[in-house]
Motif scaffolding. Structure first.
Motif, PDB file in Angstrom:
ATOM      1  N   TRP A  61       0.752  -1.169   0.018  1.00 13.20           N
ATOM      2  CA  TRP A  61      -0.086   0.005   0.121  1.00 13.20           C
ATOM      3  C   TRP A  61       0.943   1.347  -0.103  1.00 13.20           C
ATOM      4  O   TRP A  61       0.572   2.420  -0.882  1.00 13.20           O
ATOM      5  CB  TRP A  61      -0.947   0.181   1.206  1.00 13.20           C
ATOM      6  N   ALA A  62       1.946   1.334   0.867  1.00 13.39           N
ATOM      7  CA  ALA A  62       2.741   2.500   0.880  1.00 13.39           C
ATOM      8  C   ALA A  62       3.616   2.769  -0.365  1.00 13.39           C
ATOM      9  O   ALA A  62       3.783   3.663  -0.926  1.00 13.39           O
ATOM     10  CB  ALA A  62       3.813   2.376   1.999  1.00 13.39           C
ATOM     11  N   HIS A  65       1.005   4.040  -2.924  1.00  6.83           N
ATOM     12  CA  HIS A  65       0.669   5.509  -2.359  1.00  6.83           C
ATOM     13  C   HIS A  65       1.859   6.644  -2.950  1.00  6.83           C
ATOM     14  O   HIS A  65       1.602   7.530  -3.455  1.00  6.83           O
ATOM     15  CB  HIS A  65       0.580   5.699  -1.199  1.00  6.83           C
ATOM     16  N   ILE A  68       1.613   6.719  -6.598  1.00  3.47           N
ATOM     17  CA  ILE A  68       0.762   7.683  -7.189  1.00  3.47           C
ATOM     18  C   ILE A  68       0.703   9.149  -6.896  1.00  3.47           C
ATOM     19  O   ILE A  68       0.777   9.986  -7.506  1.00  3.47           O
ATOM     20  CB  ILE A  68      -0.925   7.093  -6.633  1.00  3.47           C
ATOM     21  N   LYS A  69       1.116   9.316  -5.273  1.00  7.24           N
ATOM     22  CA  LYS A  69       1.100  10.780  -5.028  1.00  7.24           C
ATOM     23  C   LYS A  69       2.506  11.251  -4.908  1.00  7.24           C
ATOM     24  O   LYS A  69       2.567  12.421  -4.700  1.00  7.24           O
ATOM     25  CB  LYS A  69       0.603  10.966  -3.516  1.00  7.24           C
TER      26      LYS A  69
END
Length: 92
Positions: A61-62, A65, A68-69
């Motif tokens: 997930w990290a 993230h 994407i971010k």
């Protein structure tokens, strides 16, 4: 995470392997080395053991993230003291 979301073991494995290959480098004991597809598969296989899915999901997930971010590469202040650093890890 999202309540009720389905997480597939193979997806987690693929995300982590791709992140290692994309980074193209690792470090262990102060020695830097190149991470290719075979080494990435071995490292992820060693990390993804039964009972450790929660930490692998969190790591994947990290990675997603950050992809994407983006990430913020601000330099940390050199003068971290008791006065400006809280025990929770959040700087004031």
């Amino acid at each position: 995470m999202l309540p009720g979301a389905t997480v597939f073991w193979g997806d987690i494995q693929n995300i982590l392997e791709q992140a290692l290959v994309a980074g193209n480098s690792g470090e262990k004991g102060g020695d830097r080395f190149e991470v290719g597809a075979q080494l990435a598969a071995r490292l992820v296989g060693e990390a993804m053991q039964p009972g450790k899915i929660a930490s692998c999901v969190g790591t994947a997930w990290a990675v997603l993230h950050a992809a994407i971010k983006g990430i913020d590469l601000k330099k940390k202040p050199d003068n971290l003291t008791e006065e400006n650093h809280s025990p929770s890890g959040v700087d004031r």
